[in-house]
Motif scaffolding. Structure first.
Motif, PDB file in Angstrom:
ATOM      1  N   GLU A  17       0.355  -0.210   0.616  1.00 35.77           N
ATOM      2  CA  GLU A  17       0.676   1.104   0.061  1.00 35.77           C
ATOM      3  C   GLU A  17       1.857   1.730   0.793  1.00 35.77           C
ATOM      4  O   GLU A  17       2.767   2.281   0.170  1.00 35.77           O
ATOM      5  CB  GLU A  17      -0.539   2.016   0.127  1.00 35.77           C
ATOM      6  CG  GLU A  17      -1.624   1.621  -0.865  1.00 35.77           C
ATOM      7  CD  GLU A  17      -2.928   2.367  -0.656  1.00 35.77           C
ATOM      8  OE1 GLU A  17      -2.969   3.314   0.165  1.00 35.77           O
ATOM      9  OE2 GLU A  17      -3.927   1.996  -1.308  1.00 35.77           O
ATOM     10  N   ALA A  18       1.866   1.629   2.121  1.00 34.60           N
ATOM     11  CA  ALA A  18       2.972   2.185   2.905  1.00 34.60           C
ATOM     12  C   ALA A  18       4.277   1.456   2.621  1.00 34.60           C
ATOM     13  O   ALA A  18       5.347   2.063   2.632  1.00 34.60           O
ATOM     14  CB  ALA A  18       2.651   2.124   4.398  1.00 34.60           C
ATOM     15  N   GLY A  19       4.198   0.166   2.354  1.00 40.72           N
ATOM     16  CA  GLY A  19       5.398  -0.628   2.110  1.00 40.72           C
ATOM     17  C   GLY A  19       5.862  -0.658   0.674  1.00 40.72           C
ATOM     18  O   GLY A  19       6.954  -1.137   0.371  1.00 40.72           O
ATOM     19  N   GLY A  20       5.036  -0.167  -0.247  1.00 40.74           N
ATOM     20  CA  GLY A  20       5.421  -0.132  -1.654  1.00 40.74           C
ATOM     21  C   GLY A  20       5.294  -1.458  -2.382  1.00 40.74           C
ATOM     22  O   GLY A  20       5.871  -1.651  -3.446  1.00 40.74           O
ATOM     23  N   TYR A  21       4.538  -2.384  -1.844  1.00 46.57           N
ATOM     24  CA  TYR A  21       4.353  -3.690  -2.473  1.00 46.57           C
ATOM     25  C   TYR A  21       2.877  -3.899  -2.791  1.00 46.57           C
ATOM     26  O   TYR A  21       2.025  -3.110  -2.416  1.00 46.57           O
ATOM     27  CB  TYR A  21       4.883  -4.809  -1.577  1.00 46.57           C
ATOM     28  CG  TYR A  21       4.187  -4.927  -0.237  1.00 46.57           C
ATOM     29  CD1 TYR A  21       3.007  -5.648  -0.108  1.00 46.57           C
ATOM     30  CD2 TYR A  21       4.714  -4.329   0.902  1.00 46.57           C
ATOM     31  CE1 TYR A  21       2.370  -5.750   1.127  1.00 46.57           C
ATOM     32  CE2 TYR A  21       4.087  -4.428   2.131  1.00 46.57           C
ATOM     33  CZ  TYR A  21       2.915  -5.152   2.231  1.00 46.57           C
ATOM     34  OH  TYR A  21       2.281  -5.256   3.438  1.00 46.57           O
ATOM     35  N   GLY A  22       2.572  -4.968  -3.511  1.00 47.50           N
ATOM     36  CA  GLY A  22       1.203  -5.276  -3.892  1.00 47.50           C
ATOM     37  C   GLY A  22       0.615  -6.405  -3.069  1.00 47.50           C
ATOM     38  O   GLY A  22       1.331  -7.096  -2.338  1.00 47.50           O
TER      39      GLY A  22
END
Length: 168
Positions: A17-22
């Motif tokens: 979530e913090a990194g913007g990836y899944g």
């Protein structure tokens, strides 16, 4: 921001979530690779890649230290073409390695529309009984062999590969 089919450890979910990836489970990643909808990038050391990697995965050794990663991450956009890759996933050693997190974050920053991290890394891949292939880490990306020199050949080598592995 997982794949919607699994529960992942809270720590991995927070990083994603913090990194913007899944996050993807290995079996879901393999299904997408086979369908041509996902390009895999192995960010482990070349020696680890050579003794077993996801079939078709691009070898992109990402150093385990944060300082070396900063020198290396910017090469990602030269190795993979964001416009040609439908989505990209990164795999590293196991659940405690942060190399795939660093690579997925870099992919998001560099404009990849869809970036994932394989939850549990190659440890989980093996545990799921998924196929592996063996072979050398090709010259897809320059190595970091000296401070300030990320070309691996003092600027004299061939440019890095700019195509997708797997989905493109």
């Amino acid at each position: 921001m997982g794949d919607g089919t699994r529960e992942f450890p809270v720590g991995l979910q927070r990083q994603a979530e913090a990194g913007g990836y899944g996050l993807l489970a290995p079996d879901e990643a393999w299904r997408r690779v086979r369908a041509g909808a996902l390009s895999m990038v192995d960010v482990r050391d070349a020696a680890q890649y050579e003794v077993g990697h996801v079939p078709g995965a691009l070898c992109f050794p990402l150093p385990p230290t944060w300082m070396a990663r900063l020198l290396r991450r910017w090469w990602l956009h030269k190795v993979l073409c964001a416009a040609r890759c439908p989505s990209v996933a990164f795999v590293c050693d196991g659940a405690t390695s942060t190399r795939s997190d660093s690579a997925a974050r870099a992919a998001v920053v560099q404009g990849f529309a869809v970036a994932y991290r394989i939850a549990g890394g190659m440890d989980a891949w093996h545990a799921a009984g998924l196929p592996v292939e063996f072979g050398p880490c090709g010259p897809c990306a320059p190595s970091v062999d000296a401070v300030g020199d990320v070309s691996g050949r003092g600027g004299q080598g061939a440019p890095p590969r700019t195509t997708c592995s797997g989905g493109g």
